[in-house]
Design an enzyme around this catalytic site. Sequence first.
Site, PDB file in Angstrom:
ATOM      1  N   CYS A 164      -0.449   4.287   1.876  1.00  0.00           N
ATOM      2  CA  CYS A 164      -0.296   4.199   3.340  1.00  0.00           C
ATOM      3  C   CYS A 164       1.166   4.388   3.748  1.00  0.00           C
ATOM      4  O   CYS A 164       1.452   5.051   4.737  1.00  0.00           O
ATOM      5  CB  CYS A 164      -0.719   2.834   3.881  1.00  0.00           C
ATOM      6  SG  CYS A 164      -2.142   2.091   3.091  1.00  0.00           S
ATOM      7  N   ASP A 165       2.090   3.774   3.026  1.00  0.00           N
ATOM      8  CA  ASP A 165       3.465   3.631   3.527  1.00  0.00           C
ATOM      9  C   ASP A 165       4.522   4.437   2.783  1.00  0.00           C
ATOM     10  O   ASP A 165       5.678   4.485   3.234  1.00  0.00           O
ATOM     11  CB  ASP A 165       3.864   2.142   3.489  1.00  0.00           C
ATOM     12  CG  ASP A 165       2.993   1.312   4.422  1.00  0.00           C
ATOM     13  OD1 ASP A 165       2.483   1.877   5.407  1.00  0.00           O
ATOM     14  OD2 ASP A 165       2.805   0.110   4.164  1.00  0.00           O
ATOM     15  N   CYS A 218       0.828  -1.216   0.000  1.00  0.00           N
ATOM     16  CA  CYS A 218       0.000   0.000   0.000  1.00  0.00           C
ATOM     17  C   CYS A 218       0.858   1.260   0.000  1.00  0.00           C
ATOM     18  O   CYS A 218       1.230   1.770   1.064  1.00  0.00           O
ATOM     19  CB  CYS A 218      -0.926  -0.016   1.216  1.00  0.00           C
ATOM     20  SG  CYS A 218      -1.976   1.447   1.296  1.00  0.00           S
TER      21      CYS A 218
END
Length: 324
Positions: A139-140, A136
């Site tokens: 997200c990261d 992701c």
Amino acid sequence: MNGKIYDVAVIGSGPAGLTAAIYTTRGAASTVILAGESWGGQLMLTTQVDNFPGFPDGVMGPSLMEKMKAQAVRFGAEFVPQNVTSVDFSSHPFKLTTTDGTTVEAHTVIVATGAETKWLGVSGEKELIGRGISSCAPCDAPFFKEKEVVVIGGGDSAMEEALVLTKYATKVTIIHRRSEFRASKIMQNKVLNSPKISVIWDSEVVKIVGEQKLEKVIIKNNKTNQETEIKTDGMFVAIGHNPSTQIFKDILNMDEKGYIIPSTKYKVLSTKYSTMTNIEGVFVSGDVHDHTYKQAITAAGYGCMAAMDALNYLVDNKSSKPVV
Ligand code: NAP
């Protein structure tokens, strides 16, 4: 939830599940959405969505899901952010057990559990998920500021991950097993025109190396069989998804890949109930049964179909209120 028997229990809260709940609540059927602990499905992990009708300037994936949830809740759907751990479809009403041990009862069930990340399954991968390996980028990606990363895959997801990563990483290398991408031309063009992105074609990751965190990946060229070591700070896996159907194993009919198969009985006999499974009163919608289209808009469409089938089933079986 205590002691109540719902007309409809929706399992899942992506576009399919939430659209289903919008329709069932508007059809005056009491509805509980067993949304999952990480609710919202794959769009919660994405950035801008440009192809969902009604948003000419695009919409952020999580924002779209918040809107769908708010719409379902506005009509009275109960939203429960818990996973379903087991189902009992052997008698009516159906019984669903959630993470905290609660049993939810319902006359009909709409399965909209979607799909989850497919990992490579190579040596060293599992141990380093969350320690340099992710699926992701939205997200990261911020963890990889000024670092070098690789992205695995050749579909739209891989293109999207790579593009998000260019905002933080100094260098993004896509590793793809063939010599052409599967992704849409528009996404390919964005990637191929990015000065930060390079591509290694015809290659697969065969091993991942790292002690406390990811250190390098070993790739093999599929044409020459030559192995090469690539030092990297991050690896983003974007090779597709598997249907989330473990809790329905040996209960609902599935194909060899685990996608739920709607009952053909109803397709032949009637246009009604095309989303019914092998269990009467249990319907399916979205990516959990869709090999082909896998779009937010098609998932929403399937959610609508399953909801209308469930409403008709409730009327036909006289256990609830009329369809709107
Ligand atoms: P996908 O289209 O199925 O692509 C998966 C990619 O991973 C393919 O290039 C495939 O290679 C590769 N792959 C699969 N298994 C692999 C393995 N074991 N090792 C190495 N590579 C492997 O999946 P997706 O990219 O997640 O997209 C799914 C659907 O969502 C598509 O319909 C896509 O259009 C849609 N989507 C749309 C957007 C957007 O519009 N913004 C964004 C994301 C996703 P091969 O090509 O060789 O098979």
